[in-house]
Design a protein around this motif. Structure first.
Motif, PDB file in Angstrom:
ATOM      1  N   THR A  39       6.648   1.254  27.763  1.00 41.00           N
ATOM      2  CA  THR A  39       5.838   1.235  26.548  1.00 41.00           C
ATOM      3  C   THR A  39       5.372   2.656  26.255  1.00 41.00           C
ATOM      4  O   THR A  39       4.916   3.357  27.147  1.00 41.00           O
ATOM      5  CB  THR A  39       4.620   0.302  26.734  1.00 41.00           C
ATOM      6  OG1 THR A  39       5.118  -1.005  27.021  1.00 41.00           O
ATOM      7  CG2 THR A  39       3.756   0.263  25.489  1.00 41.00           C
ATOM      8  N   PHE A  51       7.626  -0.781  22.417  1.00 45.63           N
ATOM      9  CA  PHE A  51       8.024  -1.439  23.665  1.00 45.63           C
ATOM     10  C   PHE A  51       9.545  -1.422  23.723  1.00 45.63           C
ATOM     11  O   PHE A  51      10.215  -1.936  22.831  1.00 45.63           O
ATOM     12  CB  PHE A  51       7.521  -2.894  23.703  1.00 45.63           C
ATOM     13  CG  PHE A  51       8.074  -3.678  24.862  1.00 45.63           C
ATOM     14  CD1 PHE A  51       7.645  -3.425  26.153  1.00 45.63           C
ATOM     15  CD2 PHE A  51       9.043  -4.663  24.668  1.00 45.63           C
ATOM     16  CE1 PHE A  51       8.165  -4.136  27.234  1.00 45.63           C
ATOM     17  CE2 PHE A  51       9.571  -5.375  25.739  1.00 45.63           C
ATOM     18  CZ  PHE A  51       9.124  -5.108  27.031  1.00 45.63           C
ATOM     19  N   TYR A  83       6.842  -7.759  27.803  1.00 49.14           N
ATOM     20  CA  TYR A  83       6.271  -7.284  26.530  1.00 49.14           C
ATOM     21  C   TYR A  83       4.792  -7.702  26.459  1.00 49.14           C
ATOM     22  O   TYR A  83       3.899  -6.879  26.197  1.00 49.14           O
ATOM     23  CB  TYR A  83       7.092  -7.923  25.416  1.00 49.14           C
ATOM     24  CG  TYR A  83       6.970  -7.411  23.999  1.00 49.14           C
ATOM     25  CD1 TYR A  83       5.941  -6.574  23.577  1.00 49.14           C
ATOM     26  CD2 TYR A  83       7.930  -7.800  23.049  1.00 49.14           C
ATOM     27  CE1 TYR A  83       5.871  -6.145  22.253  1.00 49.14           C
ATOM     28  CE2 TYR A  83       7.868  -7.377  21.730  1.00 49.14           C
ATOM     29  CZ  TYR A  83       6.831  -6.540  21.332  1.00 49.14           C
ATOM     30  OH  TYR A  83       6.775  -6.130  20.035  1.00 49.14           O
TER      31      TYR A  83
END
Ligand SMILES: [Zn+2]
Length: 301
Positions: A39, A51, A83
């Motif tokens: 990220t 991401f 995520y």
């Protein structure tokens, strides 16, 4: 005697060569592969992130009223779990939205963990129609659709969802952050790359018109759905202009080959666009891109 000495020398040389190879491998290992996911905060913004999982990437925006996420990028892999964990390292605010960039499964599959957290799914109306038609097992059906334009306001963030016509699909959104002058749009404006394979699902000449529309819009940075050469994650307006120039040069070269009576095979073999030969996938995909434009100029498809 000389023969024996020579043989001995040869053996020594071979042993030395093997030893050097082994030492070389030990001393200089191949560069480490990038981590499976990462990220990145976008420089100069308070709250915009990328991401990346494998070779796909999504944008997300953190506000004090919640998070706006985009593509789950989880086709046959657990990217959505990572995520969500990455988002929750930054904020415990709820994930309010998941917005699909376009209908292709490699970008939109696997959103269920977001749905389970209560996110509202948004997509272009043509994406919803396509999902309803194909019923892919692992794609969450959109709750809300966009026609020409929809504006999402959350906390201090305004995000425009814009439809600029057909390009790499008939359901591609341009997501624009007007304050940050950033757009996120996927697969049709790759960074220093020719188009993917045979440009399946791509509309000609609409994609060129769409590029002109996007280039005329007010933005400075482009987040695409895949990093470019060297892992570059963010592009500029020059990348969009270069992509338009590539398609125009390709189109003109294919048209000329057709006018000269060349068949598919000769067009694919003979057309070279050296200006773009350093781009990603120039070698493998240029002949397929040529075939797509050949069909367009030859048959109007
Ligand atoms: Zn796509």
């Amino acid at each position: 005697m000389p023969r024996i000495q020579l043989t001995g020398l040869a053996v020594a040389l071979i042993a030395a060569a093997l030893s050097t190879t082994a030492q070389g491998q030990t001393a200089a290992p191949a560069p480490a592969a990038p981590p499976p996911y990462a990220t990145t905060k976008v420089d100069g913004t308070d709250n915009v992130y990328i991401f990346r999982y494998g070779g796909h990437q999504s944008m997300f925006i953190v506000t004090d009223k919640g998070v706006i996420a985009t593509d789950p990028i989880s086709l046959r892999r657990p990217a959505a779990k990572a995520y969500i964990e990455e988002i929750q390292k930054i904020t415990k605010a709820p994930i309010r939205y998941v917005i699909y960039s376009h209908s292709h499964f490699d970008h939109i599959a696997g959103g269920k963990p977001f749905k389970d957290l209560g996110a509202t799914f948004v997509a272009h109306k043509n994406a919803k129609a396509r999902i309803a038609e194909l019923k892919p097992a692992d794609v969450v059906m959109p709750d809300e659709v966009v026609d020409k334009k929809k504006v999402i306001k959350l906390g201090n963030t305004t995000l425009e969802l814009l439809y600029v016509g057909r390009n790499h699909s008939d359901s591609t959104l341009v997501m624009r952050l007007p304050k940050e002058k950033i757009i996120f749009t996927v697969d049709w404006i790759p960074l220093q790359s020719v188009q993917f394979r045979e440009m399946a699902d791509t509309y000609l000449p609409d994609i060129e018109d769409g590029l002109k529309t996007v280039i005329a819009m007010d933005w400075e940075r482009l987040i695409p759905g895949h990093p470019g050469p060297g892992g570059r994650q963010i592009g500029t307006k020059d990348d969009a202009k270069n992509q338009l120039a590539y398609l125009q040069d390709l189109s003109a070269a294919v048209k000329k080959a057709l006018d000269e009576g060349k068949n598919y095979a000769d067009a694919e073999k003979e057309i070279k666009l050296p200006k773009y030969e350093s781009w990603n996938n120039y070698g493998p995909f240029l002949p397929m891109n040529i075939e797509r434009y050949y069909d367009f100029h030859n048959r109007g498809i």
